[in-house]
Design an enzyme around this catalytic site. Structure first.
Site, short mmCIF file in Angstrom:
data_model
loop_
_atom_site.label_atom_id
_atom_site.label_comp_id
_atom_site.label_asym_id
_atom_site.label_seq_id
_atom_site.Cartn_x
_atom_site.Cartn_y
_atom_site.Cartn_z
N ASP A 121 1.07 -1.14 0.04
CA ASP A 121 0.08 -0.03 -0.04
C ASP A 121 0.81 1.25 0.10
O ASP A 121 1.94 1.36 0.53
CB ASP A 121 -0.87 0.11 1.14
CG ASP A 121 -2.16 1.01 1.08
OD1 ASP A 121 -2.45 1.56 0.01
OD2 ASP A 121 -2.62 1.25 2.10
N GLY A 122 0.28 2.27 -0.63
CA GLY A 122 1.03 3.78 -0.76
C GLY A 122 1.41 3.93 -1.92
O GLY A 122 2.16 5.23 -2.01
N ASN A 123 1.27 3.42 -3.00
CA ASN A 123 1.85 3.82 -4.45
C ASN A 123 1.06 5.34 -4.75
O ASN A 123 1.88 6.14 -5.28
CB ASN A 123 1.32 2.82 -5.46
CG ASN A 123 2.03 1.50 -5.05
OD1 ASN A 123 2.82 1.15 -4.29
ND2 ASN A 123 1.54 0.43 -6.14
N ARG B 58 -0.55 8.80 -10.56
CA ARG B 58 -0.68 7.92 -9.66
C ARG B 58 0.01 6.51 -10.14
O ARG B 58 0.61 5.68 -9.46
CB ARG B 58 -2.13 7.56 -9.32
CG ARG B 58 -2.98 8.33 -8.20
CD ARG B 58 -4.47 7.78 -8.08
NE ARG B 58 -4.46 6.37 -7.48
CZ ARG B 58 -4.26 6.16 -6.11
NH1 ARG B 58 -4.02 7.36 -5.32
NH2 ARG B 58 -4.51 5.15 -5.90
N HIS C 289 2.66 3.51 -8.94
CA HIS C 289 2.49 2.00 -9.17
C HIS C 289 3.84 1.39 -9.86
O HIS C 289 4.25 0.58 -9.60
CB HIS C 289 1.29 1.63 -10.16
CG HIS C 289 0.04 1.87 -9.48
ND1 HIS C 289 -0.19 1.74 -8.21
CD2 HIS C 289 -1.20 2.91 -9.87
CE1 HIS C 289 -1.46 2.03 -7.75
NE2 HIS C 289 -2.02 2.66 -8.68
N LEU D 128 11.16 -20.66 -4.47
CA LEU D 128 9.83 -19.92 -3.65
C LEU D 128 8.78 -19.97 -4.56
O LEU D 128 8.59 -20.03 -5.78
CB LEU D 128 10.67 -18.45 -3.97
CG LEU D 128 9.71 -17.46 -3.59
CD1 LEU D 128 9.56 -17.27 -2.11
CD2 LEU D 128 10.18 -16.09 -4.17
N SER E 25 -8.12 -5.04 5.09
CA SER E 25 -8.41 -4.62 3.82
C SER E 25 -8.77 -6.18 3.14
O SER E 25 -8.60 -6.02 1.80
CB SER E 25 -7.78 -3.66 3.05
OG SER E 25 -7.64 -2.39 3.74
N GLU F 266 1.54 -13.48 12.44
CA GLU F 266 2.01 -12.18 12.84
C GLU F 266 1.94 -11.07 11.93
O GLU F 266 1.74 -11.14 10.94
CB GLU F 266 3.50 -12.25 13.15
CG GLU F 266 3.88 -13.52 14.36
CD GLU F 266 3.42 -13.08 15.40
OE1 GLU F 266 3.45 -11.82 16.22
OE2 GLU F 266 3.03 -14.14 16.08
C1 IPE Z 1 -1.52 0.04 -3.56
O1 IPE Z 1 -1.28 1.40 -3.59
C2 IPE Z 1 -1.38 -0.50 -4.76
C3 IPE Z 1 -2.67 -1.17 -5.30
C4 IPE Z 1 -3.81 -1.03 -4.96
C5 IPE Z 1 -2.58 -1.75 -6.43
P1 IPE Z 1 -2.45 2.28 -3.72
O2 IPE Z 1 -2.95 2.75 -4.77
O3 IPE Z 1 -3.60 1.94 -2.60
O4 IPE Z 1 -1.59 3.94 -2.81
P2 IPE Z 1 -2.40 4.69 -1.88
O5 IPE Z 1 -3.27 4.00 -0.93
O6 IPE Z 1 -3.49 5.47 -2.89
O7 IPE Z 1 -1.42 5.69 -1.54
MG MG Z 2 -4.23 2.03 -0.90
#
Ligand code: IPE
Ligand code: MG
Length: 232
Positions: free
Chosen positions: A2-4, A15, A19, A113, A178, A189
């Site tokens: 998360d956080g892209n 955005r 990604h 893996l 989520s 964990e």
């Molecule tokens: C996660 O990053 C990547 C995917 C869901 C594919 P987000 O796109 O959710 O990034 P934020 O949460 O908007 O920063």
């Molecule tokens: Mg996100």
């Protein structure tokens, strides 16, 4: 992962650039996992709910997935990685489904893996599908309803072929699950890391693994019981 989006926003970029940078983290974390001798790595790349994002973002994500499958094919095959996928794979566009199916088949006999991509994946959805499969088995006479326990229901989940989930990491600081692996996290964990996914690289992952190693996992037992069982 998360956080892209926030990573891109902080830089005034679209955005999709987040990604794209996130795909580099995927490569680094996958390579580190293999080098580190991890048995399995599962990446939550696209949720069942992500289809509702703007169409151009969904298209961009699908193109990045295709690029990953094409670009990483040689590395996956050369290093004995077995590629798997969980989720509603049939819903994916052909540009992803075709290279995915091809690489899954080509890597099926690899013994290193296990790299699983969760695509169009939802934890609730996969539990519902498992319940559906159990009902079918019962109707077909292969399962008595009163025999359906956690182990038998779990066997219908797409993750049944993977080792038990030990560690779940969510990046970006959000403390939510989520809809990921809802069944499988029973004794996993959980780690919530304050790093955006595109910045999350092997050093961050190594810290998570050290943190994991320092935790005592009791699985409902007491510390004393665990100490006793490790003596024998
Ligand atoms: C996660 O990053 C990547 C995917 C869901 C594919 P987000 O796109 O959710 O990034 P934020 O949460 O908007 O920063
Ligand atoms: Mg996100």
């Amino acid at each position: 992962m998360d956080g892209n989006g926030r990573w891109a926003q902080q830089r005034g970029l679209p955005r999709l650039e987040g990604h794209r940078a996130g795909a580099d983290s995927v490569r680094d974390i996958t390579r580190f996992s293999r080098e580190h001798g991890l048995e399995a790595l599962t990446l939550y790349a696209f949720s069942a709910q992500n289809w509702a994002r703007p169409a151009d973002e969904v298209r961009g994500l699908m193109e990045l997935l295709r690029d990953f499958l094409v670009d990483e094919r040689a590395e996956i095959m050369d290093n004995g990685i077995r590629l798997e996928a969980i989720g509603e794979i049939a819903q994916l566009p052909g540009l992803v489904r075709e290279p995915l199916d091809e690489l899954r088949a080509a890597s099926a006999e690899n013994h290193g893996l296990v790299l699983t991509l969760a695509l169009s994946y939802g934890g609730r959805e996969s539990i519902a599908r498992a319940a559906c499969a159990a009902v079918r088995a019962a109707l077909a006479g292969g399962l008595r309803p009163e025999e359906l326990d956690a182990d038998r229901l779990g066997a219908f989940l797409p993750t049944a072929k993977l080792p038990p989930l030990d560690l779940l990491i969510r990046t970006s600081g959000e403390q939510r699950v989520s809809n990921f692996m809802l069944w499988e996290i029973a004794y996993a964990e959980l780690m919530f890391v304050d790093v955006l996914w595109p910045d999350f690289r092997r050093g961050d992952f190594a810290k998570c693994l050290d943190n994991f190693d320092a935790r005592e996992r009791r699985f409902g037992l007491t510390s004393a019981q665990l100490a006793d069982s490790s003596d024998v």
